[in-house]
Design an enzyme around this catalytic site. Structure first.
Site, PDB file in Angstrom:
ATOM      1  N   GLY A  74       0.675  -0.960   0.049  1.00  0.00           N
ATOM      2  CA  GLY A  74       0.050   0.400  -0.160  1.00  0.00           C
ATOM      3  C   GLY A  74       0.937   1.187  -0.034  1.00  0.00           C
ATOM      4  N   GLN A 124       3.134   9.499   1.571  1.00  0.00           N
ATOM      5  CA  GLN A 124       4.356   9.249   0.984  1.00  0.00           C
ATOM      6  C   GLN A 124       5.081   9.241   0.505  1.00  0.00           C
ATOM      7  OE1 GLN A 124       2.491   4.928   2.650  1.00  0.00           O
ATOM      8  NE2 GLN A 124       3.915   4.627   3.461  1.00  0.00           N
ATOM      9  N   CYS A 157       6.193   0.096   7.728  1.00  0.00           N
ATOM     10  CA  CYS A 157       5.698   1.142   7.118  1.00  0.00           C
ATOM     11  C   CYS A 157       6.823   1.726   6.497  1.00  0.00           C
ATOM     12  CB  CYS A 157       4.857   2.152   7.494  1.00  0.00           C
ATOM     13  SG  CYS A 157       5.009   3.321   6.942  1.00  0.00           S
ATOM     14  N   LEU A 158       6.340   2.455   5.112  1.00  0.00           N
ATOM     15  CA  LEU A 158       7.369   2.377   4.192  1.00  0.00           C
ATOM     16  C   LEU A 158       8.339   3.352   3.923  1.00  0.00           C
ATOM     17  CD1 LEU A 158       5.271   1.818   0.107  1.00  0.00           C
ATOM     18  CD2 LEU A 158       7.373  -0.119   1.103  1.00  0.00           C
ATOM     19  N   HIS A 184      -4.399   0.928   7.747  1.00  0.00           N
ATOM     20  CA  HIS A 184      -3.035   2.385   7.254  1.00  0.00           C
ATOM     21  C   HIS A 184      -2.281   2.856   6.515  1.00  0.00           C
ATOM     22  CE1 HIS A 184       1.531   1.285   7.752  1.00  0.00           C
ATOM     23  NE2 HIS A 184       1.500   2.215   6.452  1.00  0.00           N
ATOM     24  N   GLU A 185      -3.577   2.666   5.486  1.00  0.00           N
ATOM     25  CA  GLU A 185      -3.309   3.507   4.289  1.00  0.00           C
ATOM     26  C   GLU A 185      -3.987   5.062   4.278  1.00  0.00           C
ATOM     27  OE1 GLU A 185      -0.349   4.032   3.021  1.00  0.00           O
ATOM     28  OE2 GLU A 185      -0.241   1.516   2.819  1.00  0.00           O
ATOM     29  N   HIS A 238      -2.757   7.056   6.661  1.00  0.00           N
ATOM     30  CA  HIS A 238      -1.489   7.652   6.814  1.00  0.00           C
ATOM     31  C   HIS A 238      -2.595   9.111   6.126  1.00  0.00           C
ATOM     32  CE1 HIS A 238       2.068   6.577   6.232  1.00  0.00           C
ATOM     33  NE2 HIS A 238       2.111   5.014   5.554  1.00  0.00           N
TER      34      HIS A 238
END
Length: 171
Positions: free
Chosen positions: A46, A51, A93-94, A135-136, A139
């Site tokens: 994702g 991000q 997380c990226l 999660h997304e 964000h």
């Protein structure tokens, strides 16, 4: 185009993103493709626009890691409608590379969003998809998964990141 992933500490990650109001434009479609390319390049499931430094409410998800095109999801201006059950699992997380922690999330989640044409839809996901949706969407609200950790774990992680920043290893 593959965008670089914005790392923890960048203010764009900690503020609510702006709603998207212009749909079905070449710029929006290109951004969606670029977000998928960036997500795959970073080996994620994702990616939210903040991000990659873009404060817009758009996220992409693909729990198949590019193996099944039918699993590609584009979520614009999404919101969580319902969450039920519990699951605890490792989450990363990226934007916070090299760190993974056990996080409690809802096991089943329903969200409402718009697609790139502006059409509203609802999606219900379980397990990994439920985790990715939560999660997304968080964000896009300016929240990171570390808000679900204990204060002690969160502070320890932040100290380790500050050390990496000082040594130049947080790039």
């Amino acid at each position: 185009m593959v965008y670089p992933i914005v790392k923890f500490g960048d203010p764009v990650l900690e503020r609510e993103a702006d709603n998207i109001t212009d749909f079905d434009t070449p710029d929006l479609h290109q951004l969606v493709e670029d977000m998928f390319d960036s997500m795959y390049a970073a080996k994620g499931v994702g990616l939210a626009a903040p991000q990659i430094g873009i404060s817009k409410k758009i996220a992409v998800i693909d729990c198949s890691n590019g193996e099944n095109p039918d699993e590609k999801l584009v979520l614009i201006n999404p919101q969580i409608l319902n969450g039920e059950g519990k699951q605890v699992g490792e989450e990363g997380c990226l934007s916070i590379p090299k760190f993974r922690e056990q996080v409690r999330r809802a096991k089943r989640v329903t969200a409402r969003a718009q697609n790139a044409k502006g059409e509203e839809f609802e999606i219900t996901g379980e397990d990994l998809l439920a985790r990715a949706l939560l999660h997304e969407i968080e964000h896009l609200q300016g929240r990171l998964y570390i808000t679900h950790l204990s204060t002690l774990k969160r502070d320890l992680m932040k100290r380790k990141i500050k050390k990496l920043q000082r040594s130049g290893d947080w790039v």
